[in-house]
Design a protein around this motif. Structure first.
Motif, PDB file in Angstrom:
ATOM      1  N   GLY A 298       0.778  -1.232   0.000  1.00 56.03           N
ATOM      2  CA  GLY A 298       0.000   0.000   0.000  1.00 56.03           C
ATOM      3  C   GLY A 298       0.806   1.276   0.000  1.00 56.03           C
ATOM      4  O   GLY A 298       0.223   2.372   0.039  1.00 56.03           O
ATOM      5  N   ALA A 299       2.128   1.194  -0.043  1.00 59.30           N
ATOM      6  CA  ALA A 299       2.958   2.396  -0.012  1.00 59.30           C
ATOM      7  C   ALA A 299       2.803   3.194  -1.303  1.00 59.30           C
ATOM      8  O   ALA A 299       2.586   2.637  -2.378  1.00 59.30           O
ATOM      9  N   HIS A 300       2.914   4.511  -1.180  1.00 56.55           N
ATOM     10  CA  HIS A 300       2.864   5.424  -2.323  1.00 56.55           C
ATOM     11  C   HIS A 300       4.237   6.062  -2.516  1.00 56.55           C
ATOM     12  O   HIS A 300       4.972   6.282  -1.546  1.00 56.55           O
ATOM     13  N   GLY A 301       4.566   6.383  -3.760  1.00 56.19           N
ATOM     14  CA  GLY A 301       5.823   7.054  -4.066  1.00 56.19           C
ATOM     15  C   GLY A 301       5.623   8.174  -5.063  1.00 56.19           C
ATOM     16  O   GLY A 301       4.581   8.274  -5.721  1.00 56.19           O
ATOM     17  N   LYS A 302       6.621   9.032  -5.175  1.00 59.50           N
ATOM     18  CA  LYS A 302       6.625  10.132  -6.162  1.00 59.50           C
ATOM     19  C   LYS A 302       8.043  10.258  -6.693  1.00 59.50           C
ATOM     20  O   LYS A 302       9.007  10.317  -5.919  1.00 59.50           O
ATOM     21  N   ILE A 303       8.167  10.328  -8.006  1.00 64.01           N
ATOM     22  CA  ILE A 303       9.485  10.377  -8.643  1.00 64.01           C
ATOM     23  C   ILE A 303       9.502  11.417  -9.754  1.00 64.01           C
ATOM     24  O   ILE A 303       8.569  11.508 -10.556  1.00 64.01           O
ATOM     25  N   THR A 304      10.568  12.188  -9.799  1.00 60.71           N
ATOM     26  CA  THR A 304      10.850  13.093 -10.919  1.00 60.71           C
ATOM     27  C   THR A 304      11.883  12.418 -11.811  1.00 60.71           C
ATOM     28  O   THR A 304      12.961  12.041 -11.337  1.00 60.71           O
ATOM     29  N   TYR A 305      11.563  12.256 -13.075  1.00 60.16           N
ATOM     30  CA  TYR A 305      12.461  11.586 -14.003  1.00 60.16           C
ATOM     31  C   TYR A 305      13.385  12.598 -14.693  1.00 60.16           C
ATOM     32  O   TYR A 305      13.095  13.798 -14.742  1.00 60.16           O
TER      33      TYR A 305
END
Length: 410
Positions: A298-305
């Motif tokens: 259930g973990a959420h992540g955010k990434i800038t490519y």
């Protein structure tokens, strides 16, 4: 105008940016600088001894022994799959959340930290936080946590009133709450957050202030103080308890903030108060639109490519599915559109009392601030936003009516 916004049921949750840069605008064409933000890691442990009736987090009770070894193995596999997202960047903070991460042994959490550090470099002053509930405290266990490199605890006190703890379905009592802080200090932790809730069933103004006074008497470095709200898909939502009247909630909010300020705890976010220099670095990274890996059920992540895309993603929610051998644990991904970025950025940044430097908008979204200037002007005209030349900062009214402020950017 909607009712003032209180921080609700959201327990605890300025790093130097990377020098990696690229040129793009909101549509991806080369014109302005986007800068890769700091990178953190959120690690989710989904089990609790008991599901609290107000809790809408991804937490599950277990009728048998927890599968610690299997879950750590699954998280290492999960991490390995996410390594390409990190691209070798340094981690500035790590947060073990849940659920109740302190149900796991120090050996298990240490094994995961070793696996993480073997794959990604840690900042020399990395902040590593563990959420812990008083009913799970054992002195030797927390000494061992400290030895793994965990250097910050977030303790889910919620109240020091025995009757209120019972009403909230907590597994600890007031004595265990006090004892947990004492054990944490004896274990060597010199950076503590205490979670407190207010607006509890049948809670009076005086009882709410007594909780704050007791918390400050324990001298934690950080306090998370937020109002109980009835969230969908919880027991309290389907069977609502009797909560304090609106005027009592107002008086608690105003008096509580004044009391903490007088005690040396400056408010820096909707629900966060800290002694000087003790703001939660991991949570600051969220609010300042940093990146974070999301590992665990259930973990959420955010990434800038590197090509300028900003993506949010999330993992399989149920532990049994997450543990299933050979299953892809990523449940979904979404690359944010040019139209979605202003709201996504500001719903985080404007939670901060001081906001963020105006330069962060271009640096972390790839869009020029001028592209949303008409909306900023509307917010300022309504008295919700301060002049934004140097700082994107809500006014006091903007903090009170944060939803109204954010709706301008939808």
């Amino acid at each position: 105008m909607t009712q003032p916004q209180a921080a609700s049921n959201k327990r605890e949750t300025t790093p130097t940016a990377s020098t990696d840069r690229l040129q793009l605008d909101g549509g991806g064409s080369p014109s302005r600088s986007l800068q890769l933000p700091p990178l953190a890691a959120y690690i989710h442990i989904p089990w609790c001894v008991k599901k609290c009736p107000y809790c809408d987090f991804n937490s599950h009770t277990s009728q048998s022994a927890l599968p610690e070894d299997a879950y750590i193995d699954a998280m290492v596999t999960d991490l390995q799959q996410d390594l390409s997202l990190a691209a070798g960047r340094e981690l500035t903070s790590i947060f073990f959340g849940g659920g109740t991460p302190s149900l796991f042994s120090a050996a298990s959490l240490g094994r995961f930290l070793d696996a993480l550090n073997a794959r990604l470099p840690f900042a020399a002053d990395i902040e590593i936080t563990l959420e812990a509930n008083p009913g799970t405290f054992e002195q030797a266990k927390f000494v061992d946590y400290r030895a793994t490199g965990i250097n910050r605890l977030s303790i889910g006190i919620q109240s020091f009133n025995a009757e209120h703890l019972k009403a909230l379905g907590r597994i600890h009592d007031d004595r265990e709450a006090l004892g947990a802080v004492e054990m944490a200090r004896r274990a060597g932790f010199d950076n503590l957050n205490l979670d407190l809730m207010h607006g509890l069933p049948h809670q009076s103004h005086e009882q709410a202030m007594a909780d704050i006074d007791q918390a400050m008497a324990l001298a934690p470095e950080h306090l998370s103080w937020y109002q109980l709200t009835l969230e969908p898909n919880t027991v309290f939502y389907s069977k609502p308890p009797t909560l304090p009247e609106e005027d009592i909630l107002w008086s608690i909010q105003e008096a509580g903030q004044q009391r903490m300020a007088a005690g040396g705890y400056a408010q820096y976010e909707v629900s966060a108060y800290a002694q000087p220099g003790k703001q939660a670095r991991h949570n600051l990274n969220y609010w300042q639109y940093g990146d974070f890996l999301g590992i665990g059920a259930g973990a959420h992540g955010k990434i800038t490519y590197a090509d300028g895309r900003i993506e949010r993603y999330w993992k399989t929610r149920l532990p049994k599915d997450y543990l299933a051998a050979g299953k892809d644990v990523c449940a979904g991904r979404k690359v944010l559109t040019t139209e979605e970025l202003p709201f996504d950025f500001l719903m985080n940044a404007l939670r901060l009392v001081d906001g963020v430097p105006a330069s962060y908008y271009a640096a972390r979204t790839g869009q020029s601030l001028a592209s949303i200037e008409p909306l900023l002007q509307q917010a300022a005209t309504k008295g919700l936003l301060e002049p934004w030349a140097d700082q994107l900062r809500p006014t006091e009214r903007g903090r009170l009516f944060l939803n109204d402020l954010l709706e301008l950017f939808l």
